[in-house]
Design an enzyme around this catalytic site. Structure first.
Site, short mmCIF file in Angstrom:
data_model
loop_
_atom_site.label_atom_id
_atom_site.label_comp_id
_atom_site.label_asym_id
_atom_site.label_seq_id
_atom_site.Cartn_x
_atom_site.Cartn_y
_atom_site.Cartn_z
CE LYS A 89 -41.82 -26.37 100.35
NZ LYS A 89 -40.84 -26.61 99.33
NE ARG A 98 -36.98 -32.70 96.76
CZ ARG A 98 -37.97 -31.81 96.76
NH1 ARG A 98 -37.79 -30.62 96.22
NH2 ARG A 98 -39.14 -32.12 97.27
CG HIS A 123 -42.31 -34.12 96.09
ND1 HIS A 123 -43.50 -33.52 96.43
CD2 HIS A 123 -41.58 -33.15 95.46
CE1 HIS A 123 -43.49 -32.25 96.04
NE2 HIS A 123 -42.35 -32.00 95.44
NE ARG A 157 -45.57 -33.82 100.63
CZ ARG A 157 -45.55 -34.96 99.94
NH1 ARG A 157 -45.93 -36.09 100.51
NH2 ARG A 157 -45.13 -34.99 98.69
CE1 TYR A 204 -25.28 3.04 90.70
CE2 TYR A 204 -27.24 1.72 91.10
CZ TYR A 204 -26.20 2.50 91.57
OH TYR A 204 -26.08 2.74 92.91
CB CYS A 247 -30.99 0.98 92.29
SG CYS A 247 -30.98 2.19 90.96
CG MET A 248 -29.39 -3.08 97.20
SD MET A 248 -28.01 -2.86 98.33
CE MET A 248 -26.62 -3.41 97.37
CG ASP A 249 -31.48 -0.05 98.64
OD1 ASP A 249 -31.55 -1.19 99.09
OD2 ASP A 249 -30.41 0.59 98.52
N1 PLP Z 1 -44.29 -31.74 99.43
C1 PLP Z 1 -42.98 -31.60 99.23
C2 PLP Z 1 -42.07 -32.74 99.54
C3 PLP Z 1 -42.48 -30.42 98.71
O1 PLP Z 1 -41.17 -30.28 98.50
C4 PLP Z 1 -43.38 -29.37 98.42
C5 PLP Z 1 -42.92 -28.09 97.87
O2 PLP Z 1 -41.93 -27.90 97.28
C6 PLP Z 1 -44.73 -29.56 98.67
C7 PLP Z 1 -45.16 -30.76 99.17
C8 PLP Z 1 -45.74 -28.49 98.36
O3 PLP Z 1 -45.80 -28.30 96.98
P1 PLP Z 1 -46.82 -27.26 96.35
O4 PLP Z 1 -46.41 -25.93 96.85
O5 PLP Z 1 -46.61 -27.39 94.88
O6 PLP Z 1 -48.18 -27.65 96.82
#
Ligand code: PLP
Length: 373
Positions: free
Chosen positions: A40, A139, A170, A223, A269, A315-317
Site C-alpha cells: 500500500k 479501527r 490487527h 501481511r 526564508y 523551502c518548497m523545492d
Molecule cells: N496489516 C494491516 C491491517 C495493516 O494496516 C498494516 C499496515 O499498516 C499491515 C498489515 C502491515 O504492517 P507492517 O508494515 O507493520 O508490517
C-alpha cells in the site's frame, strides 16, 4: 503529478535487499503459511509495481493494499495473485472488486446488506471477503461474535454472492516489549475463529512485528509490510530481530549551486540562519514538496562522507547546507543512505522529526523519481 526526472533528486530502491528480506521472512514460516506483501501507499514510498514484482519473485503469494485503486493498479499490471484491500471500501464498489477478483474486508452486516443487491448479477464472480475482527485495535471490524454472526446471516441469504475467504485481526502493540495487550487480542481473535462454522482459507493476524516477535495465532498467512523494506517495525523499542533487516531505500541528490558567504549573511526564508564567518553553502534541489519537510532544518545530509548541516528554512523545492569546503555543482548528496563511512537512516530522519520511519517513507512525494539499484 509530474515526476521530476530531469533533476538529480531520486529515491533509490535496492531490489536485492527486498528480495532477501522477503526470503528471510518466508524461511521462518511454517509449511503452508503464505506471505502477502503489503504494498500500500506506493509500497511505503518504494514504488508499487517494482516492489510487487520483486516480492512475487521472492515467493510472496499475494498482496495487501489499502485502497481499491491500488488493487486495480496491480490487476492492470497483470498481477493475478490474490489481492486484499485492507481498508473498507464503499458498498457501491463491491461489483468492481468482485469483477477483478479483489478481496475486501467486511466489518458489519449493514455493509453486506448494502452490497448484496449489487452483486446478484450472474456475470459477477462471488465477492471474496475477509471478516475483519476488532480485537482491540479500535479501527475496523466486528467487536462481538454476535455482530459477526449477524453478518454471516446476511451472507446466508444469498451465499452465491460472497466467498468468505478469510478472517483477520490487527494487533496494536505487536511492536512493544510488553505482550499483555497482544495476548488479550490473540485470545479474543481465537474466540472469533472458534465461533465460525467453517475455517476460511486465510486466517491472518501478522503484520511485520507479529511475524518477527510473536507466534501466529493459528494463522496461515502473514501481511508483511515494513520489514520487507528493511525497517524495524518497533523503531528502537525492540532492537533484537531474528534476521538482519537491511533497508532498501536511499535518497540522493546533488549540489546544484555553491557559494561562499560571510559573517552575518542570511540564508533562506525568515533569515533564520546567519553565517558565523566565511562559510561554503550548497543548494540541494529538494524541499517540502518532495516530502523533505521544513522540520528538517538543523538536521544534516552527507557530502563526501561528511555530515553537513541543513541551514535556514527548508523551502518548497530547495534547501541549503553548510559545507566544509566548496563543492561544485554535481557533487553527490546523500539524504538517506551511505556516504563513505557514514550513513543516515530513515530511522535517523524519523527520530529528528519526532515521528516514525513509516511516515517518512510514505511522505516522499510522487515528484521524486524511484530508481531501482
Ligand atoms: N496489516 C494491516 C491491517 C495493516 O494496516 C498494516 C499496515 O499498516 C499491515 C498489515 C502491515 O504492517 P507492517 O508494515 O507493520 O508490517
Amino acid at each position: 503529478m509530474v515526476t521530476a526526472t530531469l533533476r538529480p533528486s531520486t529515491v533509490l530502491v535496492n531490489e536485492t535487499v527486498i528480495l532477501h528480506n522477503v526470503a528471510h521472512a518466508l524461511a521462518r514460516l511454517d509449511a503452508g503459511t503464505e506471505l502477502f506483501a503489503v504494498v500500500k501507499a506506493d509500497a511505503y514510498g518504494h514504488g508499487l509495481l517494482r516492489v510487487a514484482r520483486v516480492a512475487e519473485k521472492a515467493g510472496a503469494t499475494g498482496f495487501c493494499v489499502a485502497v481499491l485503486d491500488e488493487a486495480l493498479a496491480l490487476r492492470q499490471a497483470h498481477f493475478t495473485q490474490p489481492i486484499l484491500v485492507l481498508g473498507l471500501i464503499e458498498p457501491q464498489y463491491a461489483p468492481v472488486a468482485a469483477a477483478n477478483h479483489i478481496s475486501v474486508p467486511v466489518a458489519s452486516a449493514a455493509w453486506l446488506e448494502a452490497a448484496l443487491p449489487l452483486l446478484t448479477s450472474e456475470k459477477l464472480p462471488p465477492l471474496a471477503i475477509h471478516l475483519a475482527i476488532d480485537t482491540g485495535m479500535g479501527r475496523i471490524g466486528f467487536q462481538t461474535i454476535a455482530q459477526m454472526q449477524d453478518a454471516l446471516a446476511v451472507i446466508g441469504k444469498q451465499p452465491e454472492c460472497f466467498d468468505v475467504a478469510g478472517i483477520f485481526t490487527h494487533f496494536s502493540t505487536a511492536d512493544e516489549k510488553d505482550t499483555a495487550y497482544f495476548e488479550m487480542q490473540a485470545r479474543r481473535f481465537n474466540a472469533f475463529t472458534a465461533a465460525l462454522p467453517k475455517r476460511p482459507r486465510y486466517v491472518h493476524v501478522s503484520n511485520s512485528a507479529t511475524s518477527l516477535w510473536h507466534a501466529a495465532c493459528n494463522g496461515n498467512m502473514i501481511r508483511f509490510g515494513v520489514a520487507m523494506y528493511g525497517l524495524n517495525p518497533s523503531g528502537h523499542a525492540i532492537p533484537e530481530v531474528p534476521y538482519a533487516l537491511e533497508p532498501a531505500l536511499s535518497l540522493v541528490s546533488q549540489i546544484v549551486f555553491c557559494k561562499q558567504v560571510h559573517q552575518g549573511d542570511a540564508i533562506s526564508y525568515g533569515a533564520t540562519y546567519r553565517a558565523s564567518g566565511d562559510e561554503f553553502i550548497g543548494t540541494v534541489p529538494m524541499g517540502y514538496a518532495d516530502g523533505w519537510l521544513r522540520r528538517m532544518q538543523g538536521f544534516h545530509v552527507l557530502i563526501d562522507g561528511q555530515f553537513c548541516e541543513i541551514v535556514g528554512r527548508v523551502c518548497m523545492d530547495q534547501f541549503m547546507v553548510r559545507m566544509p569546503k566548496a563543492y561544485p555543482a554535481g557533487t553527490p548528496v546523500v539524504l538517506v543512505g551511505q556516504s563513505g563511512d557514514q550513513s543516515i537512516s530513515l530511522q535517523d530522519v524519523a527520530d529528528y522529526s519526532d515521528t516514525i520511519h513509516y511516515e517518512i517513507a510514505c511522505s516522499l512525494a510522487a515528484r521524486l523519481p524511484r530508481q531501482s539499484v
